[in-house]
Motif scaffolding. Structure first.
Motif, PDB file in Angstrom:
ATOM      1  N   GLU A 167       0.899  -1.290  -0.139  1.00 54.45           N
ATOM      2  CA  GLU A 167       0.057  -0.171   0.175  1.00 54.45           C
ATOM      3  C   GLU A 167       0.929   1.137  -0.163  1.00 54.45           C
ATOM      4  OE1 GLU A 167      -2.652   3.077   0.667  1.00 54.45           O
ATOM      5  OE2 GLU A 167      -0.872   2.740   1.821  1.00 54.45           O
TER       6      GLU A 167
ATOM      7  N   ASN B 120      -5.883  13.823   9.793  1.00 54.04           N
ATOM      8  CA  ASN B 120      -7.293  13.618   9.504  1.00 54.04           C
ATOM      9  C   ASN B 120      -8.007  14.716  10.496  1.00 54.04           C
ATOM     10  OD1 ASN B 120      -8.440  12.264   7.710  1.00 54.04           O
ATOM     11  ND2 ASN B 120      -8.952  10.743   8.968  1.00 54.04           N
TER      12      ASN B 120
ATOM     13  N   CYS C 284      -8.142  -0.215   8.995  1.00 57.29           N
ATOM     14  CA  CYS C 284      -8.334   0.610  10.461  1.00 57.29           C
ATOM     15  C   CYS C 284      -7.419   1.539  10.336  1.00 57.29           C
ATOM     16  CB  CYS C 284      -8.012  -0.571  11.441  1.00 57.29           C
ATOM     17  SG  CYS C 284      -6.175  -1.108  11.309  1.00 57.29           S
ATOM     18  N   GLY C 285      -6.607   1.839   9.602  1.00 55.35           N
ATOM     19  CA  GLY C 285      -5.536   2.879   9.712  1.00 55.35           C
ATOM     20  C   GLY C 285      -4.783   3.071  10.841  1.00 55.35           C
TER      21      GLY C 285
ATOM     22  N   PHE D 270     -10.927   4.709  15.061  1.00 57.09           N
ATOM     23  CA  PHE D 270     -12.323   4.231  15.634  1.00 57.09           C
ATOM     24  C   PHE D 270     -12.377   2.772  16.138  1.00 57.09           C
ATOM     25  CE2 PHE D 270     -13.028   7.112  11.823  1.00 57.09           C
ATOM     26  CZ  PHE D 270     -13.839   7.823  12.587  1.00 57.09           C
TER      27      PHE D 270
ATOM     28  N   ASP E  48      -5.446  -3.825   8.327  1.00 53.77           N
ATOM     29  CA  ASP E  48      -5.125  -2.701   7.248  1.00 53.77           C
ATOM     30  C   ASP E  48      -4.140  -3.187   6.454  1.00 53.77           C
ATOM     31  OD1 ASP E  48      -5.532   0.577   7.170  1.00 53.77           O
ATOM     32  OD2 ASP E  48      -3.982  -0.098   6.018  1.00 53.77           O
TER      33      ASP E  48
ATOM     34  N   ASP F 113      -5.420  -7.494   3.235  1.00 50.49           N
ATOM     35  CA  ASP F 113      -6.146  -6.756   1.972  1.00 50.49           C
ATOM     36  C   ASP F 113      -7.702  -6.977   2.046  1.00 50.49           C
ATOM     37  OD1 ASP F 113      -6.875  -5.818  -0.521  1.00 50.49           O
ATOM     38  OD2 ASP F 113      -5.530  -7.220  -1.554  1.00 50.49           O
ATOM     39  N   CYS F 114      -8.402  -5.977   2.059  1.00 45.44           N
ATOM     40  CA  CYS F 114      -9.821  -6.269   2.170  1.00 45.44           C
ATOM     41  C   CYS F 114     -10.432  -6.952   0.802  1.00 45.44           C
ATOM     42  CB  CYS F 114     -10.522  -4.947   2.399  1.00 45.44           C
ATOM     43  SG  CYS F 114     -10.314  -3.742   1.236  1.00 45.44           S
TER      44      CYS F 114
ATOM     45  N   ALA G  43     -14.492   2.136   8.343  1.00 47.98           N
ATOM     46  CA  ALA G  43     -14.307   3.656   8.243  1.00 47.98           C
ATOM     47  C   ALA G  43     -13.427   4.133   6.918  1.00 47.98           C
ATOM     48  CB  ALA G  43     -13.980   4.339   9.571  1.00 47.98           C
TER      49      ALA G  43
ATOM     50  N   ILE H 173     -10.754   2.556  -2.242  1.00 49.35           N
ATOM     51  CA  ILE H 173     -10.405   1.145  -2.935  1.00 49.35           C
ATOM     52  C   ILE H 173     -10.974   1.168  -4.128  1.00 49.35           C
ATOM     53  CG2 ILE H 173      -9.736   0.045  -0.798  1.00 49.35           C
ATOM     54  CD1 ILE H 173     -12.719  -1.313  -0.927  1.00 49.35           C
TER      55      ILE H 173
HETATM   56  C1  LIG Z   1      -8.664   6.975   4.516  1.00 48.51           C
HETATM   57  S1  LIG Z   1      -7.762   5.620   5.177  1.00 48.51           S
HETATM   58  C2  LIG Z   1      -9.082   5.413   6.728  1.00 48.51           C
HETATM   59  C3  LIG Z   1      -8.298   4.944   7.946  1.00 48.51           C
HETATM   60  C4  LIG Z   1      -9.346   4.958   9.199  1.00 48.51           C
HETATM   61  N1  LIG Z   1     -10.273   3.656   9.045  1.00 48.51           N
HETATM   62  C5  LIG Z   1      -9.821   6.211   9.610  1.00 48.51           C
HETATM   63  O1  LIG Z   1     -11.055   6.208   9.359  1.00 48.51           O
HETATM   64  O2  LIG Z   1      -9.402   6.950  10.227  1.00 48.51           O
HETATM   65  C6  LIG Z   1      -8.003   4.466   4.393  1.00 48.51           C
HETATM   66  C7  LIG Z   1      -7.293   3.130   4.888  1.00 48.51           C
HETATM   67  O3  LIG Z   1      -7.496   1.967   4.162  1.00 48.51           O
HETATM   68  C8  LIG Z   1      -6.428   1.248   3.960  1.00 48.51           C
HETATM   69  N2  LIG Z   1      -6.479   0.424   2.657  1.00 48.51           N
HETATM   70  C9  LIG Z   1      -6.181   0.692   1.484  1.00 48.51           C
HETATM   71  N3  LIG Z   1      -6.474  -0.057   0.544  1.00 48.51           N
HETATM   72  C10 LIG Z   1      -6.630  -1.117   1.467  1.00 48.51           C
HETATM   73  C11 LIG Z   1      -7.068  -2.613   1.270  1.00 48.51           C
HETATM   74  N4  LIG Z   1      -7.163  -3.145  -0.136  1.00 48.51           N
HETATM   75  N5  LIG Z   1      -7.361  -3.424   2.228  1.00 48.51           N
HETATM   76  C12 LIG Z   1      -7.260  -2.892   3.648  1.00 48.51           C
HETATM   77  N6  LIG Z   1      -7.060  -1.553   3.808  1.00 48.51           N
HETATM   78  C13 LIG Z   1      -6.589  -0.792   2.924  1.00 48.51           C
HETATM   79  C14 LIG Z   1      -5.063   2.353   4.007  1.00 48.51           C
HETATM   80  O4  LIG Z   1      -3.944   1.735   4.291  1.00 48.51           O
HETATM   81  C15 LIG Z   1      -5.732   3.117   4.967  1.00 48.51           C
HETATM   82  O5  LIG Z   1      -5.068   2.963   6.312  1.00 48.51           O
END
Ligand SMILES: C[S@@+](CC[C@H](N)C(=O)[O-])C[C@H]1O[C@@H](n2cnc3c(N)ncnc32)[C@H](O)[C@@H]1O
Length: 215
Positions: A9, A23, A53-54, A58, A73, A98-99, A115, A121
């Motif tokens: 990522e 943020n 989860c970043g 949350f 994450d 990876d989601c 969140a 994505i």
């Molecule tokens: C905008 S941030 C949001 C983080 C947290 N949930 C928040 O709301 O503060 C997006 C998060 O999604 C993660 N992310 C991006 N692509 C992803 C994937 N394919 N699978 C899991 N996480 C992913 C990023 O690394 C990042 O931490």
């Protein structure tokens, strides 16, 4: 694009060490606190999987009403920060996932929470398909994502300015999630919506709770 866990990522990882601070500047501390309070209304979450989860902003709120949370994450850097943050929390486990290709078996979780993930994505439908697979049949999904929908013009302008100043150009796969496109997406994957709302004051969020449809 077909992402796999072996790929790195690269967009969000750069901000892992001070993501919460960034943020809070972009979205506003009070707006984020407001979201936490709304999320705290979800009780009896059971075994919960958090996606994207970043740095875990949350995670604790969700954990306060869960038996156990696996916070995941794709970013190794975000995982490191969250793991350190929750090292003394017995019910939160942090893991890289990876989601779009989850490693969990079907029917593993009572709740999936995400969140601010679906709108960043490339294939949200694939992520929701994975959620459906790993959720227990009576499980629920909780989705919250910032949106431009319903925001006043000058609030949008301010938010765009702060975003670009903080993160630069958004990732190319970013989109605006709305109550109507999320409703359509959830329905297409086979979720039955329990509630879907536009919440927040200056910043708006789409907030949906759904269950797997019995049809
Ligand atoms: C905008 S941030 C949001 C983080 C947290 N949930 C928040 O709301 O503060 C997006 C998060 O999604 C993660 N992310 C991006 N692509 C992803 C994937 N394919 N699978 C899991 N996480 C992913 C990023 O690394 C990042 O931490």
């Amino acid at each position: 694009m077909n992402q796999t866990i072996s790929q790195k990522e690269s967009f969000w990882s750069r901000f892992a060490t001070d993501f919460e601070k960034r943020n809070n500047y972009v979205a506003g501390y009070t707006e984020i606190e407001f979201l936490k309070n709304r999320l705290a209304e979800n009780t009896n979450l059971g075994i919960t999987l958090e996606l994207g989860c970043g740095d875990g902003v949350f995670t604790e709120i969700i954990a306060s009403n869960s038996e156990k949370v696996i916070a995941t994450d794709w970013s190794v850097e975000m995982v490191d920060v969250s793991r350190q943050k929750f090292k003394d929390n017995e019910i939160i486990q942090v893991k890289q996932e990876d989601c779009l290709n989850l490693s969990f078996d079907k029917n593993s979780f009572d709740t999936v929470f995400m969140a601010n993930l679906l709108h960043v994505i490339p294939t949200p439908e694939r992520a929701l398909g994975e959620c459906k697979r790993i959720l227990k049949r009576d499980g629920r999904i909780i989705i919250v994502s910032f949106t431009m929908q319903g925001m006043k013009f000058f609030h949008k302008l301010g938010m765009r300015y702060r975003y670009i100043r903080t993160y630069g150009k958004p990732p190319k796969e970013s989109r605006v999630l709305t109550t109507s496109n999320l409703k359509e997406l959830l329905g297409k994957i086979g979720f039955e919506i329990k509630s879907i709302d536009l919440i927040g004051d200056k910043m708006k969020s789409v907030y949906a709770i759904a269950k797997i449809s019995e049809n």
